[in-house]
Motif scaffolding. Structure first.
Motif, PDB file in Angstrom:
ATOM      1  N   PHE A   5       0.798  -1.494  -0.135  1.00 46.67           N
ATOM      2  CA  PHE A   5      -0.029  -0.094   0.030  1.00 46.67           C
ATOM      3  C   PHE A   5       0.899   1.182   0.035  1.00 46.67           C
ATOM      4  N   PHE A   6       1.802   1.290   0.833  1.00 45.89           N
ATOM      5  CA  PHE A   6       2.608   2.498   1.183  1.00 45.89           C
ATOM      6  C   PHE A   6       3.589   2.715  -0.028  1.00 45.89           C
ATOM      7  N   LEU A   8       2.757   1.992  -3.407  1.00 45.73           N
ATOM      8  CA  LEU A   8       1.803   2.429  -4.322  1.00 45.73           C
ATOM      9  C   LEU A   8       1.021   3.886  -4.092  1.00 45.73           C
ATOM     10  N   ILE A   9       0.931   4.170  -2.833  1.00 48.02           N
ATOM     11  CA  ILE A   9      -0.043   5.221  -2.488  1.00 48.02           C
ATOM     12  C   ILE A   9       0.648   6.605  -3.219  1.00 48.02           C
ATOM     13  N   PHE A  10       2.036   6.910  -2.793  1.00 49.20           N
ATOM     14  CA  PHE A  10       2.602   8.063  -3.130  1.00 49.20           C
ATOM     15  C   PHE A  10       2.627   8.283  -4.773  1.00 49.20           C
ATOM     16  N   VAL A  12       0.328   7.096  -6.900  1.00 51.76           N
ATOM     17  CA  VAL A  12      -1.077   7.139  -7.179  1.00 51.76           C
ATOM     18  C   VAL A  12      -1.429   8.660  -6.747  1.00 51.76           C
ATOM     19  N   ILE A  13      -1.180   9.131  -5.634  1.00 50.25           N
ATOM     20  CA  ILE A  13      -1.580  10.513  -5.216  1.00 50.25           C
ATOM     21  C   ILE A  13      -0.834  11.720  -6.219  1.00 50.25           C
ATOM     22  N   TRP A  46       5.678  12.060  -4.451  1.00 48.45           N
ATOM     23  CA  TRP A  46       6.306  10.663  -4.667  1.00 48.45           C
ATOM     24  C   TRP A  46       7.942  10.438  -3.986  1.00 48.45           C
ATOM     25  N   GLY A  50       7.054  10.524   0.085  1.00 51.78           N
ATOM     26  CA  GLY A  50       7.434   9.231   0.106  1.00 51.78           C
ATOM     27  C   GLY A  50       8.698   8.605   0.825  1.00 51.78           C
TER      28      GLY A  50
END
Length: 173
Positions: A5-6, A8-10, A12-13, A46, A50
């Motif tokens: 999750f961590f 991919l999340i940055f 994606v945001i 990112w 991130g």
């Protein structure tokens, strides 16, 4: 699931934020403007945020992170990796306020750091057959992808006339 999750999340945001900003922008939708918007989102979110989260992962969740990478628990070099992530994170976040050549320096620092990480991942895949998700999974691919994207966006941004100011306020609209 947590590290996936961590990881991919940055991105994606960053992609979603840049897309929304471009859609709402009143400025002409030129390649130069698009590269500027995506570059600042990739640098700040990112690489920046991130990177700070990677620092926290290598400090607060050190044992879990070591296991995910295939490192021995208690590895003292993990603290050094954490600080390097923090450096890139701070540089990325500062790109929100400091533009121009600072962006270029941050792109170079991020690319050298993550490109070097990718080489180390490859070494451990080939020599040690380390296929742990933190070594041969998404972090490995993003260690290659983010520098490539940053370099391409920086080139487009510069060729299109951006990056002439050393410091300026960010343009939101």
């Amino acid at each position: 699931m947590g590290s996936f999750f961590f990881t991919l999340i940055f991105p994606v945001i960053a992609i979603a934020g840049a897309a929304v900003q471009l859609a709402r922008s009143r400025r002409p939708r030129t390649l130069g403007h698009a590269s500027e918007v995506f570059l600042v989102w990739f640098l700040v979110v990112w690489a920046g945020i991130g990177g700070v989260f990677a620092f926290l992962s290598h400090t607060l969740l050190a044992d879990q992170t070591a296991r995910a990478i295939g490192w021995p628990i208690g590895n003292p070099f993990q603290s050094e990796v954490a600080v390097a992530n923090l450096v890139v994170g701070v540089l990325g976040i500062l790109c929100y306020w400091i533009w121009g050549n600072f962006w270029l320096a941050t792109v170079i620092a991020t690319s050298v750091w993550l490109g070097g990480d990718a080489v180390v991942h490859i070494y451990h895949i080939v020599v040690n057959q380390n296929y742990h998700p933190g070594n041969a999974g998404l972090p490995f691919y993003f260690d290659i992808l983010l520098p490539l994207l940053l370099i391409v966006l920086e080139i487009i941004y510069r060729v299109s006339g951006g990056g002439s100011d050393s410091v300026r306020a960010p343009r939101v609209a």
